[in-house]
Structures are given as structure tokens and as C-alpha cells.
Motif scaffolding. Sequence first.
Motif, PDB file in Angstrom:
ATOM      1  N   UNK A  58       0.861  -1.187   0.000  1.00 29.07           N
ATOM      2  CA  UNK A  58       0.000   0.000   0.000  1.00 29.07           C
ATOM      3  C   UNK A  58       0.894   1.233   0.000  1.00 29.07           C
ATOM      4  N   UNK A  59       0.642   2.125  -0.951  1.00 28.81           N
ATOM      5  CA  UNK A  59       1.378   3.391  -1.039  1.00 28.81           C
ATOM      6  C   UNK A  59       0.394   4.520  -0.786  1.00 28.81           C
ATOM      7  N   UNK A 104      -0.114  -4.045  -5.824  1.00 27.41           N
ATOM      8  CA  UNK A 104       0.267  -2.695  -5.417  1.00 27.41           C
ATOM      9  C   UNK A 104      -0.955  -1.783  -5.504  1.00 27.41           C
ATOM     10  N   UNK A 105      -1.287  -1.140  -4.393  1.00 32.47           N
ATOM     11  CA  UNK A 105      -2.391  -0.192  -4.343  1.00 32.47           C
ATOM     12  C   UNK A 105      -1.850   1.190  -3.976  1.00 32.47           C
ATOM     13  N   UNK A 106      -2.262   2.198  -4.739  1.00 28.00           N
ATOM     14  CA  UNK A 106      -1.888   3.588  -4.450  1.00 28.00           C
ATOM     15  C   UNK A 106      -3.155   4.331  -4.058  1.00 28.00           C
ATOM     16  N   UNK A 107      -3.141   4.922  -2.873  1.00 24.18           N
ATOM     17  CA  UNK A 107      -4.337   5.570  -2.333  1.00 24.18           C
ATOM     18  C   UNK A 107      -4.058   7.046  -2.081  1.00 24.18           C
ATOM     19  N   UNK A 151     -14.312   1.233   2.833  1.00 22.12           N
ATOM     20  CA  UNK A 151     -13.633   0.094   2.200  1.00 22.12           C
ATOM     21  C   UNK A 151     -12.466  -0.352   3.064  1.00 22.12           C
ATOM     22  N   UNK A 152     -12.328  -1.651   3.231  1.00 24.37           N
ATOM     23  CA  UNK A 152     -11.199  -2.195   3.970  1.00 24.37           C
ATOM     24  C   UNK A 152     -10.108  -2.643   3.010  1.00 24.37           C
ATOM     25  N   UNK A 153      -8.861  -2.293   3.339  1.00 19.37           N
ATOM     26  CA  UNK A 153      -7.706  -2.677   2.526  1.00 19.37           C
ATOM     27  C   UNK A 153      -6.708  -3.394   3.419  1.00 19.37           C
ATOM     28  N   UNK A 154      -6.270  -4.555   2.985  1.00 13.88           N
ATOM     29  CA  UNK A 154      -5.274  -5.327   3.727  1.00 13.88           C
ATOM     30  C   UNK A 154      -3.987  -5.377   2.918  1.00 13.88           C
ATOM     31  N   UNK A 206       4.059   2.405   2.424  1.00 23.93           N
ATOM     32  CA  UNK A 206       5.012   3.506   2.302  1.00 23.93           C
ATOM     33  C   UNK A 206       4.258   4.828   2.278  1.00 23.93           C
ATOM     34  N   UNK A 207       4.842   5.814   2.906  1.00 23.89           N
ATOM     35  CA  UNK A 207       4.282   7.169   2.867  1.00 23.89           C
ATOM     36  C   UNK A 207       4.946   7.927   1.726  1.00 23.89           C
TER      37      UNK A 207
END
Length: 367
Positions: free
Chosen positions: A136-137, A160-163, A220-223, A228-229
Motif C-alpha cells: 500500500x502506497x 500494489x495499491x496507491x491511495x 472500504x477495507x484494505x489489507x 510507504x508514505x
Amino acid sequence: MSRKVVVVGGGYGGSALAKALDAEADVEVVLVDPRDAFFNTAGSLRSVTRPDWGSNMFFPYGGFLTRGTVIRDRAVSVDPGGVTLASGQRVEADYLVLATGSSYTYPAKPVADSTEQALEDLRGTHKELAGAERVLILGAGPVGLELAGEIKEVWAHKHVTVLDPAGELLAGFEPELRADLHRQLGELGIHLRLGAGLTAPPATEPGRAGTFTVTTAGGEELTADIWFRAYGVRVNSDYLADGRLTTRTPQGQVRVTGRLNVRGHDHVYAIGDLTDVPEAKMAGYAMQHAEVVAANILAQLRGERPTAVYRPLPHPMILLPLGPRGGVGQLPGPDGPAVVPAGTVSAYKGADLFTGRFTEQFGAVRV
């Protein structure tokens, strides 16, 4: 008589300026920086995914200047007459240039001052990332997207998820560029969650493996297994807090004139991220600032009126690699901003992340 120019900060702008003035016979250049080498931070994200590549981003200051001096120390105060260092040393100056730049969350910029420690940190982060399947980014700006691209280049199978709470990518850039960016991210299998903030940050530390679940403001739940920030710029200007030279803006920046003088001082300049110049803070702009200041200082040394003025571009520019071959770019064109294809982004930046440019500036010897 030789005149002393003290450059505080050896990043993109400061090192370019020091090198330009070092060639002048009547100039004594002193470069002050706490690090033992120039860090080409454009290569930091690739060094996380490919630690064998890490040594490409460090260029030792030793031997960088042929006539000038590099002092490895940190400025704690600056006044019109010179710089006071953390060691207690005082460096007097005929001309001062403030080029201390900004800090950014790791791993986009290393936090260590020594090359050895910075490389060790990057290798450690690589080990954490290598064993994580879901990434998660947080932050869908250039840094977050570039990190996502580098991860996919090495580990195409990782999820890879970018939020980002923002509703769109690269607002202010040409629609053609943003459409191409969405297309390439989709082809890489990078999952975007725009317009979605988190109700609480992940329970684990950034860059450390450990499975966690977070919830977006929309429910929404993300696991993921690591995060990374990719946001959080901070101007490096604490040494100006005493007000002996100037006052800072609420953002911590320094107000400058068109010639990049610190306002109120015709022999003191500021360049790069430290300035309040209304433009994005990018390495390329800092190096252009350095050219203007070098011309003005040299004019003053000749007894002439400095006339070089910095004019920000009317449109933003960017080179955003997604790995060594992909990416999007927008450059100045004769009729306005020009969107360039991935091949151009790769040729200008993505393939070597400016390693060739700095090898030429600093010499072929690297760590």
C-alpha cells in the motif's frame, strides 16, 4: 583579491553552483554539507527495489572541487557576514548562497548523512519489501506513482495499491498526459484508490513488513503486508529560525527577488526548494536557479550590476518514470506544454535516473 563564496547545501542546486564558481580564479568556494557525498535522490526509489543499483546514486564530495573546499558540517545559524556550524566553526563569507533544499519521507530521500548508512538503510528496506506480497502506497503524486512503477518492474506479481484523498492524478497537467498515465498504470496492474482517505493510519511502521488492515473514509477495507508514505515535504530552513538573516514564510521558505537575492541582501542568494519562487520544487529548477546566481555573482565580482533574472515557466513540467522504460512527461514547447511519450521519458530520465549527468559533473569515481 580572491572573494569567498559560501554555499550552504550541496544538493542539486548547491553543487551545480559550487562547481560553476570553482572554475573562476578569483573565487574561493566553500561548500557546506553534512553528507559525505552528493545524493542523486532521483535514484532512491529504484535503489529500494534493486539494491545493487544503489551505489549509482552517490557521488563523493572529495575531489569534486579543484580549488574550493568542502566542509562536512551542518549550518545552525546564518547572518549577513557568514555561517555558524554545528561544530562551532565560523565561516566568514563575501557572498552567501543558501541551498539547503527540502526533506521528504523515506525512502524517496535517504535520512542518513553517510553513504554507508544510507545504503544499509536501502538494503534493509529492500528485504522488508521483497517478502511482502501486498503493498500500500499512501500518496498518488509523482513519488508514490514512481515507487509503484519501480516495484512492478521487479516484482510484477505483487499487488500494489496507491491511495490518495485527491480526486485525480496530476491535476494541472495536460489531459493527454493524465490519460496516458492512467493507461500505463492499468497495464502494470497498479490499483488506484483516488478520493479515498484513511480513517486511521496503518498500525505498522512505514517500510516495515507486517500485515495490517485499514479502512477508507468510504468504508472500504484494505489489507496489505507493507506500506510507504509518499507525501510530506519539509523545507530545510531551521538554521534561519533565529532571524539573524531574514524571516521565513509560513511554509518555512525564504523570500527572494527576481535575481534570487534574499530580500534585503544584495550579496546573499537562495536557490531551489528553499525559495518562495512560485513553481513546483524540482531538481531541474534548482539547477536553473544555480545558473542565474552564478551569473549574478560573477557580474558583481567584475564590479558590474547583476542582471540575470529567473523567470519560472508558465506551465508545469514533469518527467515521471514508471520503471526504466515507462512513464509520462510534459516539457516546454514552442506553442505551450508538450506531452512526450514513454520513450522520451526513459531516454531523458527513466533509464539511468540522471546517473550519466552527475558522473560528468562529479567525475567517474563513485562509491
